[in-house]
Design a protein around this motif. Structure first.
Motif, short mmCIF file in Angstrom:
data_model
loop_
_atom_site.label_atom_id
_atom_site.label_comp_id
_atom_site.label_asym_id
_atom_site.label_seq_id
_atom_site.Cartn_x
_atom_site.Cartn_y
_atom_site.Cartn_z
N LEU A 93 -42.85 -8.73 -1.92
CA LEU A 93 -41.69 -8.81 -2.81
C LEU A 93 -41.26 -7.44 -3.32
N SER A 94 -42.19 -6.49 -3.33
CA SER A 94 -41.86 -5.15 -3.85
C SER A 94 -41.12 -4.29 -2.83
N SER A 123 -30.25 -8.84 -7.13
CA SER A 123 -31.28 -9.11 -6.14
C SER A 123 -32.60 -8.44 -6.50
N THR A 126 -34.24 -10.22 -9.39
CA THR A 126 -34.87 -11.46 -8.93
C THR A 126 -36.21 -11.17 -8.26
N HIS A 127 -36.26 -10.13 -7.43
CA HIS A 127 -37.51 -9.78 -6.75
C HIS A 127 -38.57 -9.34 -7.75
N GLU A 131 -42.11 -11.04 -8.45
CA GLU A 131 -43.36 -10.27 -8.41
C GLU A 131 -44.20 -10.56 -9.64
#
Length: 151
Positions: A93-94, A123, A126-127, A131
């Motif tokens: 996710l990072s 976006s 959200t990521h 995380e």
């Protein structure tokens, strides 16, 4: 061996808590508009994120190999593998935020009036939220594993 196990456990915990702080810092910094100075700060913080993640892996491998429980405890423990999966998902996710931070930094360096596109910012937010949520599973699995679950 007990001293080695203790030192590795302390290092591992300090690194994991530091990574939590990094995720928190990124979460706080991506609010609102991002001036060039904040983007540069995000790039630096994200660099430390990668370094810490690498050190966590190295020290974690050391704990598996040199820890008191022995590698057999970890290899056959489904909770350990769930913790590793959560760590891997956090890492995956990072990737998008890292790519965006680098891109935004280049664009801000080339154009002082650069503004982060709202869709890209949303976006990344959200990521980073995702995380943080998945990261919360890591100490849950660690606590369960420390108490013998999953073996």
């Amino acid at each position: 061996m007990e001293t080695t196990d203790l030192v590795l456990a302390i290092l591992h915990h300090l690194l994991v808590f530091s990574l939590a702080g990094i995720i928190g810092a990124e979460f706080v910094l991506i609010r609102g508009e991002l001036p060039a100075a904040t983007i540069r700060r995000l790039v630096g913080i994200d660099r430390h994120y990668g370094i810490l993640a690498g050190l966590i892996i190295i020290v974690g491998i050391g704990r598996v190999i040199h820890g008191l429980k022995g590698w057999e405890f970890y290899v056959h423990n489904w909770v350990f593998w769930a913790k590793m999966a959560a760590f891997a998902v956090v890492g995956l996710l990072s990737i998008l935020p890292t790519i965006r931070f680098i891109s935004w930094n280049k664009q801000a360096g080339a154009n002082p009036s650069f503004l982060v596109p709202p869709a890209e910012l949303a976006s990344v937010k959200t990521h980073i939220r995702a995380e943080a949520v998945v990261f919360l599973l890591i100490p849950v699995f660690a606590a369960a594993m420390a108490r013998g679950y999953g073996y």
